[in-house]
Design an enzyme around this catalytic site. Sequence first.
Site, PDB file in Angstrom:
ATOM      1  N   ASP A  67      -5.654  -7.660  -1.100  1.00  0.00           N
ATOM      2  CA  ASP A  67      -4.698  -7.619  -2.208  1.00  0.00           C
ATOM      3  C   ASP A  67      -4.800  -8.846  -3.118  1.00  0.00           C
ATOM      4  OD1 ASP A  67      -3.703  -9.461  -0.374  1.00  0.00           O
ATOM      5  OD2 ASP A  67      -2.021  -8.216   0.236  1.00  0.00           O
ATOM      6  N   ASN A 136       8.999  -8.748   6.344  1.00  0.00           N
ATOM      7  CA  ASN A 136       9.627  -7.423   6.192  1.00  0.00           C
ATOM      8  C   ASN A 136       8.724  -6.318   6.752  1.00  0.00           C
ATOM      9  OD1 ASN A 136       7.570  -7.327   4.360  1.00  0.00           O
ATOM     10  ND2 ASN A 136       8.843  -6.902   2.563  1.00  0.00           N
ATOM     11  N   HIS A 138       5.478  -5.855   5.942  1.00  0.00           N
ATOM     12  CA  HIS A 138       4.389  -5.378   5.079  1.00  0.00           C
ATOM     13  C   HIS A 138       3.021  -5.770   5.641  1.00  0.00           C
ATOM     14  CE1 HIS A 138       4.635  -9.123   2.182  1.00  0.00           C
ATOM     15  NE2 HIS A 138       3.718  -9.334   3.098  1.00  0.00           N
ATOM     16  N   GLU A 143       4.712  -2.509   0.953  1.00  0.00           N
ATOM     17  CA  GLU A 143       6.086  -2.902   1.269  1.00  0.00           C
ATOM     18  C   GLU A 143       6.834  -1.746   1.962  1.00  0.00           C
ATOM     19  OE1 GLU A 143       6.753  -5.994   0.970  1.00  0.00           O
ATOM     20  OE2 GLU A 143       6.843  -6.730  -1.094  1.00  0.00           O
TER      21      GLU A 143
HETATM   22  C1  GLP Z   1       1.202 -11.824   2.268  1.00  0.00           C
HETATM   23  C2  GLP Z   1      -0.088 -10.973   2.112  1.00  0.00           C
HETATM   24  C3  GLP Z   1      -0.444 -10.357   3.397  1.00  0.00           C
HETATM   25  C4  GLP Z   1      -0.217 -11.400   4.461  1.00  0.00           C
HETATM   26  C5  GLP Z   1       1.262 -11.513   4.705  1.00  0.00           C
HETATM   27  C6  GLP Z   1       1.666 -12.625   5.659  1.00  0.00           C
HETATM   28  O1  GLP Z   1       2.120 -11.615   1.291  1.00  0.00           O
HETATM   29  N1  GLP Z   1      -0.046  -9.964   1.117  1.00  0.00           N
HETATM   30  O2  GLP Z   1      -1.781  -9.891   3.350  1.00  0.00           O
HETATM   31  O3  GLP Z   1      -0.828 -11.012   5.648  1.00  0.00           O
HETATM   32  O4  GLP Z   1       1.923 -11.602   3.462  1.00  0.00           O
HETATM   33  O5  GLP Z   1       1.613 -13.869   5.068  1.00  0.00           O
HETATM   34  P1  GLP Z   1       1.732 -15.218   5.872  1.00  0.00           P
HETATM   35  O6  GLP Z   1       0.543 -15.285   6.737  1.00  0.00           O
HETATM   36  O7  GLP Z   1       1.755 -16.301   4.830  1.00  0.00           O
HETATM   37  O8  GLP Z   1       2.995 -15.153   6.661  1.00  0.00           O
END
Ligand code: GLP
Length: 243
Positions: A67, A136, A138, A143
């Site tokens: 993404d 959340n 995702h 989402e």
């Molecule tokens: C982000 C990304 C995800 C990621 C997740 C966890 O927003 N879009 O691909 O795995 O949220 O992020 P973090 O590792 O900073 O907790």
Amino acid sequence: MKLFISSDYREMSVIAARAVARQVLMKPDSVLGLATGETTKGMYEKLVTMHDQQLVDFSAVRTFNLDEYYPIEPKDERSFHYYMKHRFFDQVNLKPENRFLPDGSTENPKEECRKYESSLAQAGGIDLQLLGIGSNGHIGFNEPGVDWGTTTRLVNLENQTVKKTFGSDSSAPTKAITMGIKNIMNASQVVLLASGGQKAEIVEKALTRPVTNEVPASILQLHPDLKIILDEAAAGRLPKKEV
Ligand code: GLP
């Protein structure tokens, strides 16, 4: 599903990096699905070290990132382009033409999504998909409420997702281009990482409760080749029998 519980973040990162290295050794022209975020930073660092030690060769590997925010310029330090360039791409021998990341600065996101899907199809699909998990639930930027059949598309982000990266910056992007649930579920292997006590509740929901699109990561329970790598804090709410 296979569950690994490591003692801490460092060990989680090492186990994840080894899973990637093993995939690349066994299939040098692997297609890797890459994730960004805090969770995967240690894994990229370890992969760079392994590459420096000539333990892993990315010269025939193709990568597809999950993404990117939209709209955002690649040179913006908060973009996933910037993250990938500095933490991984510039430090390993992955060919520029083999790195795919949705373009968050395009004027035509629909066409960008179509192109991304076509590149994924041309690559023959993903061998190993790395994932983090949002608080959340995702995965990628899919989402809560997501349709299971989704592919790469432009999505609206939840407020809490925007806030996590951009705080209360009023010019923050509120959308993202993300691969869909179908892309993720079609990967041959999925490796999910989570670290820290703040992820314990969502990890428990995603892995031990019924599958629901209110917790997008719960669909992974149905993936035939899922590895979950947690540190002890992220595993803290799992019932003992799961541990
Ligand atoms: C982000 C990304 C995800 C990621 C997740 C966890 O927003 N879009 O691909 O795995 O949220 O992020 P973090 O590792 O900073 O907790």
